[in-house]
Design a protein around this motif. Sequence first.
Motif, short mmCIF file in Angstrom:
data_model
loop_
_atom_site.label_atom_id
_atom_site.label_comp_id
_atom_site.label_asym_id
_atom_site.label_seq_id
_atom_site.Cartn_x
_atom_site.Cartn_y
_atom_site.Cartn_z
N ASP A 154 -9.30 27.54 -37.70
CA ASP A 154 -8.06 27.36 -36.98
C ASP A 154 -8.76 27.22 -35.55
O ASP A 154 -8.63 27.87 -34.36
CB ASP A 154 -7.47 28.47 -36.74
CG ASP A 154 -5.90 28.47 -36.08
OD1 ASP A 154 -5.79 26.99 -35.93
OD2 ASP A 154 -5.46 29.47 -35.38
N TYR A 194 -3.24 30.74 -42.16
CA TYR A 194 -4.26 29.95 -42.57
C TYR A 194 -4.02 29.57 -44.04
O TYR A 194 -4.32 28.36 -44.31
CB TYR A 194 -5.66 30.57 -42.20
CG TYR A 194 -5.76 31.05 -40.94
CD1 TYR A 194 -5.58 30.17 -39.80
CD2 TYR A 194 -6.14 32.34 -40.89
CE1 TYR A 194 -5.66 30.85 -38.57
CE2 TYR A 194 -6.29 32.79 -39.51
CZ TYR A 194 -5.92 32.09 -38.31
OH TYR A 194 -6.00 32.45 -37.08
N HIS A 249 -11.26 29.62 -31.01
CA HIS A 249 -10.61 28.47 -31.58
C HIS A 249 -10.93 27.15 -30.64
O HIS A 249 -10.26 26.29 -30.43
CB HIS A 249 -9.00 28.81 -31.36
CG HIS A 249 -8.45 29.88 -32.13
ND1 HIS A 249 -8.54 30.09 -33.41
CD2 HIS A 249 -8.36 31.00 -31.43
CE1 HIS A 249 -8.27 31.39 -33.62
NE2 HIS A 249 -7.99 32.06 -32.36
N ASN A 296 -12.10 32.80 -37.39
CA ASN A 296 -10.80 32.92 -37.10
C ASN A 296 -10.46 34.23 -36.26
O ASN A 296 -9.60 34.31 -35.44
CB ASN A 296 -9.80 32.80 -38.14
CG ASN A 296 -9.70 31.33 -38.65
OD1 ASN A 296 -10.05 30.50 -38.04
ND2 ASN A 296 -9.29 31.18 -39.84
#
Lengths: 448, 448
Positions: free
Chosen positions: B377, A15, B356, B351
């Motif tokens: 993400d 990330y 996701h 995350n």
Amino acid sequence: MNMQEATSKMKADSYKMAALSEDTRNNILAHVKDALIAHKDEIFAANAKDMAAAEENGIAASVKKRLKFDEHKLADVTNGINELIKLADPVGQIQLKRELDEGLVLQRVSCPIGVIGIIFEARPDALVQISSLCIKSGNCAVLKGGKETANTNKALFDVIYSTAVANGAPEGCMLQASQHNEIDELLSCNKSVDLLIPRGSNAFVQYIMNNTKIPVMGHADGICHTYIDKDADIDKAIPIIIDAKTQYTAACNSTETLLIHRDVADEMLPAIARSLKDHGVKLRGTAEAAEIIKRAYTTDGQTNGSHTKAATDSQNDFEIMGDDDFNTEYLDLILSVKIVNDVQEAIAHINHFGSHHTDCIVTENADTAALFMQLVDSAGVYQNCSTRFADGFRYGFGAEVGISTSKIHARGPVGLEGLVTYKYKLYGHGQIVDDYATGKKQFHFKNL
Amino acid sequence: MNMQEATSKMKADSYKMAALSEDTRNNILAHVKDALIAHKDEIFAANAKDMAAAEENGIAASVKKRLKFDEHKLADVTNGINELIKLADPVGQIQLKRELDEGLVLQRVSCPIGVIGIIFEARPDALVQISSLCIKSGNCAVLKGGKETANTNKALFDVIYSTAVANGAPEGCMLQASQHNEIDELLSCNKSVDLLIPRGSNAFVQYIMNNTKIPVMGHADGICHTYIDKDADIDKAIPIIIDAKTQYTAACNSTETLLIHRDVADEMLPAIARSLKDHGVKLRGTAEAAEIIKRAYTTDGQTNGSHTKAATDSQNDFEIMGDDDFNTEYLDLILSVKIVNDVQEAIAHINHFGSHHTDCIVTENADTAALFMQLVDSAGVYQNCSTRFADGFRYGFGAEVGISTSKIHARGPVGLEGLVTYKYKLYGHGQIVDDYATGKKQFHFKNL
């Protein structure tokens, strides 16, 4: 640290890697380029060890050429990095911008995939290219190169990794796997690794595809075809098939099968067969193709005044194969030959026996070409040029991470675009779905 | 005919399906729409059987609502087909046109994927939507719907299939699988099926993903988050979290976890908790969240003059859970709550524990929102709106085949674009690679 722990740590760092600015990523690449030049003596020394081992193990000269990393290869990879720096940023591209309703704006924005595992052949320049592509696209990478270049890979990796971290990349940006058993470990890291790109032999890529839950991008085999249509120009057909078969036989985009229209087989196949023979290509094929090719070789022999010798040659040079035996990837100076009744039969043959990689029609007839190019289900469909053009550099992508025969995600030669995905960003001011479900509000969908 | 044979035949027909013109495909859709209306009595009669069986089996009223196929649903799906006809053709789009050298032109053109297997929930309108999307995009489809609507599905499929074939689609354009064991057969058809799109429960989708070599597009679970930042506007936060949790609890884009910044937890969490309680939502969470929420409920109780009852309620209504227990998809009126120190902790939590899918930040601070939306993400990252917006219709895609949490191929809500791939067409005049390899010719790469 085992591979599970290492990729899990890499995932957390991915990330940060994804958030690096374009300037930071390009700056890292510029420093990598300089560092490779600054450390060239260590790299060349490491390569000398690999070359000595290759010598000891009696590795073929053609393979050793690929293992070699010298001033020339260094110039190639540093030039490649310069070109890569100049390429447009694949990250942060706004692919869609749409107002769903007043004050509710949707954007589709490209972003890195995350953690990519790449397993590649013994070629030190591949390590530099692949790691550069991952830096440019903001991805973390697990790199596993061929063992024959282990020393060179280690030297190159150490330079690239330390330079990347010194210039802003997170610690988990890159990892080098050096042991073969680490490949199996890597295949089990489906919680942390987003994509695998295996390059190598058919059997190896098949093994990867069959033993992981991680999505795999690549191709197992390249059974490419060149079809000579009844409206082919023989002056184009011969150079194309010679190039497609012999320019680099070990490449996945080399042609393995020649198909030819029945109407022109008698006229064109003899000349094609003789030219292929002159280039050292052995032919295999159906019995009816054999008849024509034997005559060609015999005529060839007669011209040389040695009928008997040519007849014997033709038996050695041509092997009759069954109709169902066209799924072999030779990667060698061998070519399968088949006579087909029309373009439809050529298309059906290619879709059935091919590997959906790259296939070419040689014809002057635009309608026939259009039909072929629409119906052949391959990543590349060509008219009047060599199948060997299937390559990221030749397509002008600047660099290539591999060639995919899958229809999911990237297809064909894969450049930077195949290393990114996208996310949807939705900006609101307190909007809730219930207002739209009850009809209190309506979407108006305006592209911005 | 078993599934292997059927999909193999379908594969051969998929090239014909892919070659249908835009007019032919839109014409088929127009006829399908008319045929559904013309045959509505048979379809409603078949649906009556399914509804009677549902009644007998004591199926919940909420589920029965989804099984029902009446005039209203018919109008919805025929309107949907009308909209679909109007959408731009996803096939044949030229995505790239580049002259590599004089007379050597590369095109990247969108084309259908080929054969798609879609396994979907018991909802007759889904069968119509999915088959229409496949017709529009030139794909062949194996359709397997939920058994609770078997009669309705058969009636709908018969109308759609016969209309498609009567108007130019190949025989193998569509196939309905009706037996559950056919799903396992389908999973083994990796030679013929290019993509699987499973919709359904987490366990079911996981099963599909773990038991096939065919690429899978979809999502197993939807653990979506709403994060209330320290700069949140409480007047936006409350409606957003109520909508995200309660507007349709069974949806994958419903929020399962509420994260809140420590600085505003004392101030905002009580009001949020009371509103959630009013909407019947049970809360679970960390011990420190419990402290605040218990006080809120108690205060609430005091306001109502019934302190003791409220205290008891609060014990029933709030369950303390461990920090590592945030990976549950409730699909129910239950919400996990956690207090975080800052946006970075919120991002790390999402995350790590999320799926996701779609995650939202409620904040008035544009910088914090930008950070969140870059680092989370997920397929969808939202500012100040309900996670329930994650949907193809709400994004203006006209229709949706599913939502993908994968980063490979399509991500997020998937419309027509996710049902196509592309191929590279290269048009030459006899060009060979050797001329470029030897330096006799150079590429010049001009985008056209």
